[in-house]
Design a protein around this motif. Structure first.
Motif, PDB file in Angstrom:
ATOM      1  N   ALA A 149     -12.055  -5.222 -11.061  1.00 18.05           N
ATOM      2  CA  ALA A 149     -12.646  -4.486 -12.173  1.00 18.05           C
ATOM      3  C   ALA A 149     -13.411  -5.443 -13.089  1.00 18.05           C
ATOM      4  O   ALA A 149     -13.154  -6.643 -13.101  1.00 18.05           O
ATOM      5  CB  ALA A 149     -11.547  -3.779 -12.955  1.00 18.05           C
ATOM      6  N   ARG A 150     -14.347  -4.901 -13.848  1.00 19.63           N
ATOM      7  CA  ARG A 150     -15.101  -5.730 -14.781  1.00 19.63           C
ATOM      8  C   ARG A 150     -14.207  -6.150 -15.949  1.00 19.63           C
ATOM      9  O   ARG A 150     -13.222  -5.494 -16.254  1.00 19.63           O
ATOM     10  CB  ARG A 150     -16.290  -4.941 -15.327  1.00 19.63           C
ATOM     11  CG  ARG A 150     -17.535  -5.044 -14.438  1.00 19.63           C
ATOM     12  CD  ARG A 150     -18.564  -4.061 -14.919  1.00 19.63           C
ATOM     13  NE  ARG A 150     -18.049  -2.699 -14.790  1.00 19.63           N
ATOM     14  CZ  ARG A 150     -18.512  -1.666 -15.500  1.00 19.63           C
ATOM     15  NH1 ARG A 150     -19.443  -1.846 -16.400  1.00 19.63           N
ATOM     16  NH2 ARG A 150     -18.017  -0.452 -15.311  1.00 19.63           N
ATOM     17  N   GLY A 151     -14.570  -7.237 -16.593  1.00 14.29           N
ATOM     18  CA  GLY A 151     -13.836  -7.690 -17.773  1.00 14.29           C
ATOM     19  C   GLY A 151     -12.459  -8.218 -17.451  1.00 14.29           C
ATOM     20  O   GLY A 151     -11.588  -8.261 -18.300  1.00 14.29           O
ATOM     21  N   ARG A 152     -12.227  -8.630 -16.196  1.00 13.63           N
ATOM     22  CA  ARG A 152     -10.857  -9.035 -15.853  1.00 13.63           C
ATOM     23  C   ARG A 152     -10.449 -10.328 -16.538  1.00 13.63           C
ATOM     24  O   ARG A 152      -9.270 -10.533 -16.790  1.00 13.63           O
ATOM     25  CB  ARG A 152     -10.660  -9.115 -14.350  1.00 13.63           C
ATOM     26  CG  ARG A 152     -11.512 -10.143 -13.651  1.00 13.63           C
ATOM     27  CD  ARG A 152     -11.125 -10.251 -12.189  1.00 13.63           C
ATOM     28  NE  ARG A 152     -12.144 -10.963 -11.458  1.00 13.63           N
ATOM     29  CZ  ARG A 152     -13.224 -10.391 -10.937  1.00 13.63           C
ATOM     30  NH1 ARG A 152     -13.419  -9.095 -11.074  1.00 13.63           N
ATOM     31  NH2 ARG A 152     -14.120 -11.098 -10.286  1.00 13.63           N
ATOM     32  N   ASN A 153     -11.433 -11.172 -16.884  1.00 14.47           N
ATOM     33  CA  ASN A 153     -11.044 -12.389 -17.595  1.00 14.47           C
ATOM     34  C   ASN A 153     -10.421 -12.067 -18.941  1.00 14.47           C
ATOM     35  O   ASN A 153      -9.470 -12.705 -19.361  1.00 14.47           O
ATOM     36  CB  ASN A 153     -12.256 -13.297 -17.797  1.00 14.47           C
ATOM     37  CG  ASN A 153     -12.587 -14.030 -16.523  1.00 14.47           C
ATOM     38  OD1 ASN A 153     -11.713 -14.186 -15.664  1.00 14.47           O
ATOM     39  ND2 ASN A 153     -13.832 -14.435 -16.384  1.00 14.47           N
ATOM     40  N   PHE A 154     -10.953 -11.053 -19.598  1.00 12.69           N
ATOM     41  CA  PHE A 154     -10.404 -10.673 -20.893  1.00 12.69           C
ATOM     42  C   PHE A 154      -8.971 -10.185 -20.743  1.00 12.69           C
ATOM     43  O   PHE A 154      -8.073 -10.658 -21.426  1.00 12.69           O
ATOM     44  CB  PHE A 154     -11.257  -9.598 -21.562  1.00 12.69           C
ATOM     45  CG  PHE A 154     -10.596  -8.971 -22.753  1.00 12.69           C
ATOM     46  CD1 PHE A 154     -10.487  -9.691 -23.932  1.00 12.69           C
ATOM     47  CD2 PHE A 154     -10.052  -7.696 -22.682  1.00 12.69           C
ATOM     48  CE1 PHE A 154      -9.862  -9.151 -25.031  1.00 12.69           C
ATOM     49  CE2 PHE A 154      -9.418  -7.147 -23.771  1.00 12.69           C
ATOM     50  CZ  PHE A 154      -9.326  -7.874 -24.953  1.00 12.69           C
ATOM     51  N   TYR A 155      -8.739  -9.267 -19.819  1.00 14.72           N
ATOM     52  CA  TYR A 155      -7.364  -8.772 -19.784  1.00 14.72           C
ATOM     53  C   TYR A 155      -6.381  -9.727 -19.128  1.00 14.72           C
ATOM     54  O   TYR A 155      -5.210  -9.754 -19.478  1.00 14.72           O
ATOM     55  CB  TYR A 155      -7.231  -7.318 -19.309  1.00 14.72           C
ATOM     56  CG  TYR A 155      -7.889  -6.919 -18.037  1.00 14.72           C
ATOM     57  CD1 TYR A 155      -9.070  -6.208 -18.041  1.00 14.72           C
ATOM     58  CD2 TYR A 155      -7.290  -7.192 -16.831  1.00 14.72           C
ATOM     59  CE1 TYR A 155      -9.659  -5.802 -16.868  1.00 14.72           C
ATOM     60  CE2 TYR A 155      -7.864  -6.781 -15.655  1.00 14.72           C
ATOM     61  CZ  TYR A 155      -9.060  -6.091 -15.672  1.00 14.72           C
ATOM     62  OH  TYR A 155      -9.622  -5.695 -14.515  1.00 14.72           O
ATOM     63  N   ARG A 156      -6.858 -10.563 -18.237  1.00 13.29           N
ATOM     64  CA  ARG A 156      -5.978 -11.627 -17.739  1.00 13.29           C
ATOM     65  C   ARG A 156      -5.505 -12.515 -18.893  1.00 13.29           C
ATOM     66  O   ARG A 156      -4.330 -12.799 -19.044  1.00 13.29           O
ATOM     67  CB  ARG A 156      -6.726 -12.509 -16.760  1.00 13.29           C
ATOM     68  CG  ARG A 156      -6.355 -12.224 -15.344  1.00 13.29           C
ATOM     69  CD  ARG A 156      -7.055 -13.197 -14.457  1.00 13.29           C
ATOM     70  NE  ARG A 156      -7.504 -12.492 -13.268  1.00 13.29           N
ATOM     71  CZ  ARG A 156      -8.092 -13.075 -12.251  1.00 13.29           C
ATOM     72  NH1 ARG A 156      -8.353 -14.363 -12.297  1.00 13.29           N
ATOM     73  NH2 ARG A 156      -8.425 -12.385 -11.200  1.00 13.29           N
ATOM     74  N   ALA A 157      -6.483 -12.935 -19.704  1.00 13.03           N
ATOM     75  CA  ALA A 157      -6.150 -13.819 -20.824  1.00 13.03           C
ATOM     76  C   ALA A 157      -5.227 -13.114 -21.807  1.00 13.03           C
ATOM     77  O   ALA A 157      -4.278 -13.719 -22.309  1.00 13.03           O
ATOM     78  CB  ALA A 157      -7.423 -14.267 -21.529  1.00 13.03           C
ATOM     79  N   SER A 158      -5.466 -11.822 -22.036  1.00  9.43           N
ATOM     80  CA  SER A 158      -4.618 -11.160 -23.033  1.00  9.43           C
ATOM     81  C   SER A 158      -3.197 -10.948 -22.509  1.00  9.43           C
ATOM     82  O   SER A 158      -2.244 -11.011 -23.267  1.00  9.43           O
ATOM     83  CB  SER A 158      -5.243  -9.852 -23.504  1.00  9.43           C
ATOM     84  OG  SER A 158      -5.524  -9.032 -22.417  1.00  9.43           O
ATOM     85  N   PHE A 159      -3.053 -10.711 -21.201  1.00 13.17           N
ATOM     86  CA  PHE A 159      -1.687 -10.593 -20.656  1.00 13.17           C
ATOM     87  C   PHE A 159      -0.968 -11.938 -20.716  1.00 13.17           C
ATOM     88  O   PHE A 159       0.246 -12.015 -20.848  1.00 13.17           O
ATOM     89  CB  PHE A 159      -1.707 -10.120 -19.193  1.00 13.17           C
ATOM     90  CG  PHE A 159      -2.247  -8.727 -19.006  1.00 13.17           C
ATOM     91  CD1 PHE A 159      -2.036  -7.760 -19.968  1.00 13.17           C
ATOM     92  CD2 PHE A 159      -2.958  -8.384 -17.869  1.00 13.17           C
ATOM     93  CE1 PHE A 159      -2.536  -6.472 -19.799  1.00 13.17           C
ATOM     94  CE2 PHE A 159      -3.451  -7.107 -17.693  1.00 13.17           C
ATOM     95  CZ  PHE A 159      -3.237  -6.149 -18.666  1.00 13.17           C
ATOM     96  N   PHE A 160      -1.741 -13.012 -20.579  1.00 16.64           N
ATOM     97  CA  PHE A 160      -1.149 -14.349 -20.504  1.00 16.64           C
ATOM     98  C   PHE A 160      -0.760 -14.883 -21.881  1.00 16.64           C
ATOM     99  O   PHE A 160       0.194 -15.649 -22.006  1.00 16.64           O
ATOM    100  CB  PHE A 160      -2.158 -15.301 -19.850  1.00 16.64           C
ATOM    101  CG  PHE A 160      -1.613 -16.650 -19.504  1.00 16.64           C
ATOM    102  CD1 PHE A 160      -0.826 -16.818 -18.386  1.00 16.64           C
ATOM    103  CD2 PHE A 160      -1.879 -17.758 -20.298  1.00 16.64           C
ATOM    104  CE1 PHE A 160      -0.323 -18.054 -18.050  1.00 16.64           C
ATOM    105  CE2 PHE A 160      -1.373 -18.998 -19.977  1.00 16.64           C
ATOM    106  CZ  PHE A 160      -0.595 -19.138 -18.842  1.00 16.64           C
ATOM    107  N   LEU A 161      -1.509 -14.451 -22.902  1.00 17.14           N
ATOM    108  CA  LEU A 161      -1.379 -15.037 -24.240  1.00 17.14           C
ATOM    109  C   LEU A 161       0.053 -15.108 -24.811  1.00 17.14           C
ATOM    110  O   LEU A 161       0.440 -16.149 -25.332  1.00 17.14           O
ATOM    111  CB  LEU A 161      -2.313 -14.290 -25.207  1.00 17.14           C
ATOM    112  CG  LEU A 161      -2.362 -14.846 -26.619  1.00 17.14           C
ATOM    113  CD1 LEU A 161      -2.914 -16.259 -26.624  1.00 17.14           C
ATOM    114  CD2 LEU A 161      -3.222 -13.962 -27.516  1.00 17.14           C
TER     115      LEU A 161
END
Lengths: 285, 346
Positions: free
Chosen positions: B151-163
């Motif tokens: 999916a698009r924007g996966r870097n954003f949600y990966r980072a937010s899950f990791f934070l």
């Protein structure tokens, strides 16, 4: 095709909602760090009316005697940086010796380091205090509530995992490089510092990140070794003693939490890729 | 300078260093108040090392090796090895944190298994470990599938899950205490805080622990899923396998060792849980068990800490810690052995 696109959109939507949900505690911290405590009681979820209050709250917390942000921030930074620097240097040196000298003793030492990874901190924490107290009065150098002591402790506790990760990596470094340097008249320590050490950079990144996150966030070790109200405080200890003395004053507590979180969040935004990669690689190895 | 002259020159600092160390030890044993003995001791020690380093001879390589090992090994010995061995010994004495007057044998161990608060925290720690392991791995794997779905924007949600994983448990614990005590009751009008009910407080710690840790475990699953070769997935698509079939028959078996790693990490991590436990509930609320009030969410690590630090029972706390170590060692070794065996079968 359009059905597939539709499915993709749904997935993106779910991911977006989930990430907002995961981030919501952080959003709540920012919102409520910018409110007066009366406003928090009325609604802890609503965005603040006046963002200017955040500056007032933050200033209150920064100047608070129990928190003393800049002092605890710089103590934390100092402890983390010095421990990480020494840990990277010393564990690289030790791992290199253990890999390149295959004797019975090097095996025993390596296995001891690895086996120690199973030891939970709780088993050593109480005797550690008495050992350090004894040692300290024996050599006449302060080890409890001092930078020296806590940095030595981080070297000891971080050593096992660092050695383990570095040991695996150094085994893959071709020996011929070192032999060539040796033939060219390089001393053993020169070989290490000029040839081997620079080659270890990628794996040292992993060691730095894994230990850095842990040391920066650690609570139990500094709270025991430095004391809760000693002259040196790390950031987590400062937050904890602040919460203890301002029970339920959520506007101040959340402002303190905000201040404690902000350095690592900024660091994460700057070096996201390296941090994630470093932590994941450390776990897999 | 030839070899012999060098030898003579550098023997001097070694001898001087040895003398300084001996004098410092002498001071330490007889005149306890001499302020410089520590510096003298360290300086003498450094002189010996420096002298040995410059001393020419066949053993030079060995000395360099020793010097390279010394700093880390020294720190390790005084912070881990010696306290560990002493810790085991102290568990058989009436140690009070400073000294002990007698060896009491197994009395501490017997007392420990007779105290209901310890048995209770043993049980809920096991419960927490099992449930948390399932929660974290299930969530993490689901998130990993989401993150590798392209999916698009996966870097954003990966980072937010990791934070959440980057912020320490202490700070997060206080933030979540606020959420449970203020935000949830305001969202669901009229409800009490979850932290006032023993069972809900347990659930609260589970929620936070999953929230904090799942993003990290997710990244490991993502790495695993990305290592599944593309052509294998394409082949299964050509053969007509749908998403679920591919997941169960290709992806899952191929990343079995990722599961081993993740389950091991969550197991050890949940078992050692301290920071969140300490900051969110600190053991509260109490639960009445057979006419006795017991801290209802006090996991083993916190129980050990409270026994020693809050109740000042050092020997008892140390005994619990030793048993904690034994259980942890058994559990983690068993887990690794079992999953390794399973991996080979697959």
């Amino acid at each position: 095709m359009s059905r597939r696109k539709f499915r993709g959109t749904i997935i993106e939507l779910i991911a977006l909602i989930l990430s907002l949900l995961v981030l919501s505690p952080f959003i709540l911290v920012i919102f409520n760090a910018a409110k007066k405590s009366a406003a928090i009681v009325i609604s802890p979820i609503a965005p603040p009316d006046n963002w200017g209050q955040m500056i007032v709250n933050l200033q209150n917390v920064i100047h608070n005697q129990n928190f003393s942000y800049w002092r605890s921030f710089s103590s934390s930074l100092f402890i983390t940086i010095v421990s990480l620097g020494l840990l990277t240097l010393f564990s690289s040196m030790a791992a290199w010796v253990l890999v390149r000298n295959k004797t019975r003793w090097s095996n025993v030492i390596f296995m001891t380091f690895v086996a120690a990874m199973v030891i939970p901190f709780q088993v050593v924490m109480l005797p550690l205090l008495s050992t350090f107290r004894e040692l300290s009065s024996f050599i006449g150098i302060r080890l409890l509530s001092s930078y020296t002591g806590i940095i030595i402790a981080y070297l000891g506790f971080g050593g096992s995992m660092s050695i383990f990760i570095l040991h695996g990596f150094i085994k893959g470094v071709p020996r011929e490089l070192e032999e060539a340097a040796w033939i060219d008249g390089c001393s053993p320590e020169g070989t290490f510092f000029k040839i081997v050490f620079p080659l270890l950079k990628p794996v040292q990144m992993t060691v730095l990140i894994l230990n850095g996150i842990w040391i920066w966030n650690d609570y139990l070790l500094p709270s025991l070794m430095l004391g809760l109200n000693g002259r040196i405080k790390t950031l987590p200890v400062a937050v904890s003693s602040f919460v203890g003395s301002y029970v339920k004053q959520w506007d101040l507590i959340l402002a303190a939490a905000f201040l404690a979180m902000i350095p690592i969040i900024i660091l994460f935004l700057l070096a996201q890729k390296q941090i994630i990669q470093g932590m994941v690689e450390g776990a897999i190895k | 300078m030839d070899g012999n002259a060098k030898k003579v020159v550098f023997m001097l600092p070694v001898l001087l260093g040895v003398l300084m160390v001996i004098y410092a030890l002498y001071l330490d044993l007889f005149y306890k108040n001499m302020a410089y003995r520590g510096i003298l001791l360290v300086l003498g020690f450094l002189l010996v090392i420096a002298g040995l380093y410059f001393l020419p001879g066949k053993r030079h390589r060995m000395i360099v090796n020793g010097l390279f090992l010394l700093p880390l090994l020294g720190a390790f010995v005084i912070t881990v090895l010696i306290p560990f061995l002493f810790g085991i010994f102290y568990s058989f004495t009436n140690w009070n944190g400073i000294g002990f007057t007698q060896v009491v044998g197994l009395a501490n161990y017997v007392n420990m298994f007779r105290s209901p608060d310890y048995l209770y925290s043993l049980v809920i720690t096991f419960l927490f470990t099992v449930v948390n392991m399932i929660f974290v791995n299930f969530t993490a794997f689901a998130l990993a599938l989401l993150c590798t779905s392209g999916a698009r924007g996966r870097n954003f949600y990966r980072a937010s899950f990791f934070l959440p994983n980057l912020i320490g448990g202490i700070v997060l614990g206080y933030v979540w205490q606020f959420i449970f005590n203020k935000v949830f009751p305001s969202l669901f009008k009229g409800s009490l805080s979850m932290l006032t009910d023993p069972d809900l407080a347990f659930l609260a710690i589970l929620i936070v622990s999953t929230w904090q840790y799942a993003g990290y475990i997710m990244m490991i699953y993502v790495t695993g899923l990305q290592s599944v070769p593309k052509d294998v997935l394409e082949a299964s698509g050509v053969d007509g396998a749908n998403g679920l079939k591919t997941l169960f028959h290709i992806k899952l078996p191929m990343i079995a060792n990722t599961f081993t790693v993740c389950i091991f990490l969550t197991l050890v991590n949940s078992f050692k849980q301290f920071d969140l436990n300490f900051a969110i509930t600190n053991g509260a609320p109490s639960r009445i068990l057979g006419a006795k009030a017991i801290a209802s969410t006090e996991f083993l690590a916190l129980n050990i800490y409270n026994t020693a630090i809050a109740k000042n029972q050092y020997a008892q706390g140390q005994t619990k810690a030793v048993v904690f170590f034994i259980i942890l060692a058994i559990v983690s070794l068993t887990q690794v052995t079992i999953s390794k065996r399973r991996e080979i079968e697959l």
